[in-house]
Design an enzyme around this catalytic site. Structure first.
Site, mmCIF file in Angstrom:
data_model
loop_
_atom_site.group_PDB
_atom_site.id
_atom_site.type_symbol
_atom_site.label_atom_id
_atom_site.label_comp_id
_atom_site.label_asym_id
_atom_site.label_seq_id
_atom_site.Cartn_x
_atom_site.Cartn_y
_atom_site.Cartn_z
ATOM 1 C CG ASN A 66 -3.447 3.287 10.177
ATOM 2 O OD1 ASN A 66 -3.960 4.344 9.755
ATOM 3 N ND2 ASN A 66 -2.409 3.227 10.830
ATOM 4 C CD GLN B 17 -5.503 -1.431 8.810
ATOM 5 O OE1 GLN B 17 -5.987 -2.299 9.144
ATOM 6 N NE2 GLN B 17 -4.182 -1.484 9.014
ATOM 7 C CB CYS C 1 4.438 3.327 10.873
ATOM 8 S SG CYS C 1 3.400 2.322 10.039
ATOM 9 C CB ALA D 45 -1.112 -9.308 0.069
ATOM 10 C CG HIS D 46 1.074 -6.895 5.061
ATOM 11 N ND1 HIS D 46 1.266 -6.342 6.456
ATOM 12 C CD2 HIS D 46 1.523 -5.835 4.268
ATOM 13 C CE1 HIS D 46 1.437 -5.303 6.271
ATOM 14 N NE2 HIS D 46 1.703 -4.838 5.118
ATOM 15 C CB THR E 46 10.532 -9.186 -12.798
ATOM 16 O OG1 THR E 46 11.543 -9.024 -13.717
ATOM 17 C CG2 THR E 46 10.222 -10.775 -12.756
ATOM 18 C CB ALA F 192 -0.866 -0.079 1.267
ATOM 19 C CB THR F 193 4.246 2.104 1.263
ATOM 20 O OG1 THR F 193 3.898 1.740 2.689
ATOM 21 C CG2 THR F 193 5.088 3.240 1.174
HETATM 22 C C1 LIG Z 1 -0.477 -1.038 6.349
HETATM 23 C C2 LIG Z 1 -0.820 0.237 5.855
HETATM 24 C C3 LIG Z 1 -0.098 0.899 4.726
HETATM 25 C C4 LIG Z 1 1.000 0.311 4.184
HETATM 26 O O1 LIG Z 1 0.772 -0.846 3.746
HETATM 27 P P1 LIG Z 1 2.225 -1.701 3.137
HETATM 28 O O2 LIG Z 1 1.781 -2.813 2.455
HETATM 29 O O3 LIG Z 1 2.908 -2.128 4.461
HETATM 30 O O4 LIG Z 1 3.309 -0.581 2.492
HETATM 31 C C5 LIG Z 1 -0.754 2.001 4.315
HETATM 32 N N1 LIG Z 1 -1.853 2.589 4.697
HETATM 33 C C6 LIG Z 1 -2.400 1.960 5.824
HETATM 34 C C7 LIG Z 1 -4.009 2.559 6.258
HETATM 35 C C8 LIG Z 1 -2.330 0.771 6.200
HETATM 36 O O5 LIG Z 1 -2.804 0.225 7.437
#
Ligand SMILES: *Cc1c(COP(=O)(O)O)cnc(C)c1O
Length: 391
Positions: A157, A185, A330, A206-207, A245, A77-78
């Site tokens: 979050n 989220q 973070c 995904a995580h 890739t 997401a970053t």
């Molecule tokens: C976890 C999170 C991110 C960052 O996601 P990553 O995949 O770890 O880069 C960004 N925005 C929100 C709201 C998140 O909860």
């Protein structure tokens, strides 16, 4: 299932363990004999890899009610936030340089806007109300003729607060302003129908839904107005929007996680809602406790509480083996009080005592009961140590 044996893990908003089905689906996509080939290669092995990517796109698109071609794979997401916000702001800079967001966004959004401010863009930071919510009327007033992009997250979050992305999106669309949503989220946790919503760009990862770490996606709406500049150059992959890739095993894992999330969304939500209520029931009567956010308007797997006269870091230590977050993960290396809670009107002290419990699919009643017990004991012990003072 307890993911970490002797620890009680209540930090699912930071990251989740891999679902076993996801893991199995990924295993054969890396090694000899499996479909490990480069998905861009035109030979038969390459085509097999690209089929795994296509299947993943169908699964993720299915979850979001959109078409697979609207998905661009990223590292998380970053990166998706950076690609969406920088990409849209730069692409539209010749039309205007005004952008709108909120101070309660994740750093992966707010730091991007800060960097753009330093480059000469003008950013309006819309404050939330005391419950962390953005009144759509506030957005309406903030839009100007030179506004190009609005970015508001779906589920926060730290607090779990849900924004009205349907209303915010339609306000943007009326004014021909692009609307980006950080949905890290909420994807897989709350229903999102991109056919119904006026969303132009949507970031995911995904995580947070039992998929692998290191893969995410950006949804880009199929409208002529939605054009973004790439961040990276280096190849023709993904229509040059995000060359490099493709991480086939991670992408396939994300696809499977998305499919499972689609099936389990309702039961997952009911499961965590019942446990969150049990948790709040167990601690709400402690003197000086306060709930941050709004139980009626939040994702039900998250509970953020502050408590008088206690400091979050000491609380975290006293809570072991229960794993929870202070502020957002973070920020946990810094002692700074959460900027999200500060912008909701909490004092430094109130924000500093905040603890975030986040629950997930594997969370059990026993874990919640243990967390309640530890929290009550920790508060009592810290107050005993320093009565009337900040421990
Ligand atoms: C976890 C999170 C991110 C960052 O996601 P990553 O995949 O770890 O880069 C960004 N925005 C929100 C709201 C998140 O909860």
């Amino acid at each position: 299932m307890n993911p970490t044996a002797e620890l009680v893990y209540l930090d699912y908003a930071a990251t989740t363990p891999l679902d076993e089905t996801v893991l199995e689906g990924m295993l054969d996509l890396q090694r000899i004999g499996g479909d490990f080939a480069n998905a861009s290669a035109v030979h038969p092995a390459g085509r097999r890899s690209s089929e795994h990517v296509a299947t993943a796109a169908e699964r993720l698109a299915g979850l979001l009610h959109t078409a697979p071609r609207q998905i661009v794979w990223t590292s998380g997401a970053t990166e998706s936030n950076n690609l969406a916000i920088q990409g849209a702001a730069r692409q539209r800079a010749h039309r205007g340089k005004h952008l709108v967001t909120m101070p309660t966004e994740h750093k992966a959004v707010s730091d991007v806007f800060r960097a753009l401010e330093a480059e000469g863009f003008e950013v309006t930071w819309l404050p939330p109300d005391g419950q962390g919510w953005l009144d759509p009327a506030t957005l309406k007033e903030a839009l100007r003729d030179d506004t190009q992009l609005v970015s508001v997250m779906h589920v926060n979050n730290e607090t779990g607060v849900v924004q009205d992305i349907a209303r915010l999106g339609s306000i943007c669309r009326e004014r021909n302003v692009l609307f980006h949503v950080d949905a890290a989220q909420s994807v897989g946790k709350l229903p999102i129908d991109l056919q119904q919503l006026d969303i132009d760009l949507l970031s995911m990862t995904a995580h947070k839904i039992y998929g692998p770490k290191g893969v995410g996606a950006l949804y880009i709406a199929d409208r002529p107005d939605v054009q973004i500049e790439p961040l990276f150059f280096g190849g023709g992959q993904q229509r040059r929007l995000r060359p490099g890739t493709l991480a086939v095993p991670l992408i396939a894992g994300f696809g499977i996680a998305a499919e499972i999330a689609a099936q389990c969304m309702q039961t997952d939500a009911e499961h965590v809602a019942a446990l969150r209520d049990r948790l709040w029931q167990g601690i709400h009567d402690i003197e000086g406790i306060r709930l941050n956010g709004d139980l009626c308007n939040s994702w039900p797997g998250l509970l953020n509480v502050s408590i008088d006269d206690i400091e979050g870091e000491s609380l975290l230590l006293a809570l072991e083996p229960v794993c929870v977050a202070t502020g957002s993960a973070c920020n946990s290396t810094s002692q700074e009080p959460s900027y999200v809670l500060r912008s909701m009107g909490l004092s430094d002290l109130e924000a500093q005592s905040a603890v975030r419990f986040s629950l997930g699919r594997p969370t059990t009643r026993e874990e919640i009961d243990l967390a309640v017990n530890r929290y009550r004991n920790a508060v009592a012990a810290l107050r005993e140590l320093a009565p009337g003072k900040v421990a």
